[in-house]
Design a protein around this motif. Structure first.
Motif, PDB file in Angstrom:
ATOM      1  N   ILE A 180      37.062  22.696  43.541  1.00  0.00           N
ATOM      2  CA  ILE A 180      37.850  23.916  43.724  1.00  0.00           C
ATOM      3  C   ILE A 180      38.343  23.920  45.164  1.00  0.00           C
ATOM      4  O   ILE A 180      37.545  23.928  46.104  1.00  0.00           O
ATOM      5  CB  ILE A 180      37.010  25.183  43.470  1.00  0.00           C
ATOM      6  N   VAL A 181      39.656  23.890  45.347  1.00  0.00           N
ATOM      7  CA  VAL A 181      40.238  23.926  46.683  1.00  0.00           C
ATOM      8  C   VAL A 181      40.494  25.381  47.051  1.00  0.00           C
ATOM      9  O   VAL A 181      41.315  26.060  46.429  1.00  0.00           O
ATOM     10  CB  VAL A 181      41.550  23.125  46.751  1.00  0.00           C
ATOM     11  N   GLY A 182      39.777  25.865  48.063  1.00  0.00           N
ATOM     12  CA  GLY A 182      39.931  27.247  48.501  1.00  0.00           C
ATOM     13  C   GLY A 182      38.816  28.125  47.970  1.00  0.00           C
ATOM     14  O   GLY A 182      38.551  28.152  46.760  1.00  0.00           O
ATOM     15  N   MET A 183      38.171  28.855  48.839  1.00  0.00           N
ATOM     16  CA  MET A 183      37.050  29.720  48.466  1.00  0.00           C
ATOM     17  C   MET A 183      37.456  31.170  48.682  1.00  0.00           C
ATOM     18  O   MET A 183      36.931  31.889  49.527  1.00  0.00           O
ATOM     19  CB  MET A 183      35.830  29.352  49.306  1.00  0.00           C
ATOM     20  N   GLY A 184      38.460  31.594  47.904  1.00  0.00           N
ATOM     21  CA  GLY A 184      38.979  32.951  48.025  1.00  0.00           C
ATOM     22  C   GLY A 184      38.866  33.709  46.712  1.00  0.00           C
ATOM     23  O   GLY A 184      37.975  33.454  45.902  1.00  0.00           O
ATOM     24  N   GLY A 185      39.807  34.636  46.485  1.00  0.00           N
ATOM     25  CA  GLY A 185      39.779  35.459  45.284  1.00  0.00           C
ATOM     26  C   GLY A 185      39.849  34.649  44.010  1.00  0.00           C
ATOM     27  O   GLY A 185      39.173  34.952  43.019  1.00  0.00           O
ATOM     28  N   ARG A 336      35.836  39.397  50.701  1.00  0.00           N
ATOM     29  CA  ARG A 336      34.956  38.563  49.893  1.00  0.00           C
ATOM     30  C   ARG A 336      34.614  39.329  48.620  1.00  0.00           C
ATOM     31  O   ARG A 336      33.706  40.127  48.605  1.00  0.00           O
ATOM     32  CB  ARG A 336      33.688  38.184  50.679  1.00  0.00           C
ATOM     33  N   TYR A 337      35.355  39.058  47.502  1.00  0.00           N
ATOM     34  CA  TYR A 337      36.453  38.078  47.480  1.00  0.00           C
ATOM     35  C   TYR A 337      37.706  38.669  46.837  1.00  0.00           C
ATOM     36  O   TYR A 337      38.726  38.022  46.780  1.00  0.00           O
ATOM     37  CB  TYR A 337      36.002  36.816  46.720  1.00  0.00           C
ATOM     38  N   ARG A 338      37.606  39.890  46.363  1.00  0.00           N
ATOM     39  CA  ARG A 338      38.752  40.518  45.713  1.00  0.00           C
ATOM     40  C   ARG A 338      38.700  42.019  45.977  1.00  0.00           C
ATOM     41  O   ARG A 338      37.653  42.656  45.816  1.00  0.00           O
ATOM     42  CB  ARG A 338      38.673  40.260  44.205  1.00  0.00           C
TER      43      ARG A 338
END
Length: 346
Positions: A180-185, A336-338
């Motif tokens: 998974i590229v990116g640790m966001g919403g 973090r995160y939405r």
């Protein structure tokens, strides 16, 4: 027509502000929903600020909607007053396609998006979930599992299905290595869902600042992409890479992380074209693909899966009058995160 209250973007350069507008009177196949929570998606910001060049104003954003049924039309059979329901990114489909495909309806002509578009009549602006209620055809309303925290289910209607669909399509499961590229919403939902499906999940993030979170949410490994050694260490590792970021990255370097027959799937939308060298693909028979949300059928499947595995988004609940501040914080990745709006504060 019934009056609705909400927050709208009236111009690309102005903050969202209180807005009153009309919803259609319910028809025989409609469900009326009192909106309790509305998630904030980065695409809300893109569209409210006309960053994709197709915005229609005034615009009430919001396509991560969780609410309670308050009325149903005479022909509605799936829902009753009091049901916990959701509405996602579209409210009608295949209105102009030659033959309907329930599995691929979101890719076919005639999709009616939840906001920033026209309803099926081609005349009425569709307005979204930053509002007190919405009227939706029965076939586009989704059941939310009773035991899941209501406010934290709202982002599943976009962020959840956006990750679930490609994970299912490309066979994430036991024996598969997924990055998974990116640790966001979006990314944090990919970690949770991929882990629940039984895949070996790796997070590829700019830094290690969210490593503890990533491992806690189910990631098996966590690497910083700012470290050049990462791309040497992980070369030829993954069956599937899901790219959730919209930033410019070295696409060829990421393709080098795939196994033979591996696939890199774009979920974020970069502003500029994606430059890929043929030799990043040919020697490993690698693929680059894209994926967009999911059908109503698949979205309900995702919600049921989340119910079985107790999966929801990690959220920060905000008041309606904090929406403009929240937009700025999303851009800075300061959540973090939405974000989810508590519509009781409207």
């Amino acid at each position: 027509m019934a009056l609705a209250r909400g927050y709208a973007a009236t111009d690309a350069s102005k903050p969202l502000q209180p807005f009153t507008f009309e919803r259609r009177e319910p028809r025989e196949d409609d469900v009326v929903i009192s909106i309790k929570y509305s998630g904030i998606c980065h695409s809300d910001i893109h569209q409210a600020r006309n960053e994709w060049g197709n915005s229609m104003f005034p615009m009430v954003p919001g396509h991560e909607i969780a609410g309670i049924v308050t009325a149903v039309g005479d022909n509605v059979t799936k829902f009753k007053v009091g049901d916990r329901v959701g509405v996602g990114c579209f409210v009608d489909s295949c209105t102009t396609c030659a033959s309907r495909d329930l599995d691929l309806e979101h890719y076919m002509p005639g999709l009616v998006v939840t906001y920033n578009g026209m309803e099926a009549d081609g005349k009425t602006p569709a307005q979204g979930g930053y509002s007190d209620h919405i009227v939706v055809k029965e076939g586009y309303v989704l059941s939310i599992p009773e035991h899941l925290p209501f406010e934290a289910t709202a982002p599943l209607l976009c962020a959840g299905i956006t990750l679930y669909s490609p994970l299912r399509k490309w066979g994430a499961g036991p024996g598969k290595k997924v990055a998974i590229v990116g640790m966001g919403g979006l990314g944090h939902m990919g970690v949770k869902l991929g882990h629940a499906m039984g895949a070996e999940v790796t997070v590829l993030s700019q830094s290690l600042s969210k490593k503890e979170d990533g491992l806690k949410l189910g990631a098996d490994h966590y690497y910083a992409t700012s470290d050049a050694e990462t791309f040497k260490t992980l070369a030829g590792t993954f069956d599937l890479i899901l790219c959730t970021v919209s930033a410019e990255i070295d696409w060829n370097a990421y393709l080098g992380l795939l196994k033979v027959d591996g696939t890199l799937v774009l979920l974020g939308v970069p502003e500029k074209p994606v430059p890929v060298h043929a030799f990043s693909l040919i020697p490993g028979r690698r693929s680059i693909a894209g994926s967009m949300i999911g059908s109503i059928k698949e979205t309900q499947e995702m919600l049921d899966f989340c119910g079985e595995h107790n999966i929801v988004s990690d959220i920060e609940l905000i008041r309606m009058d904090q929406v403009n501040e929240a937009y700025e914080r999303v851009i800075k990745s300061d959540v973090r995160y939405r974000f989810v709006i508590d519509m009781a504060t409207l």
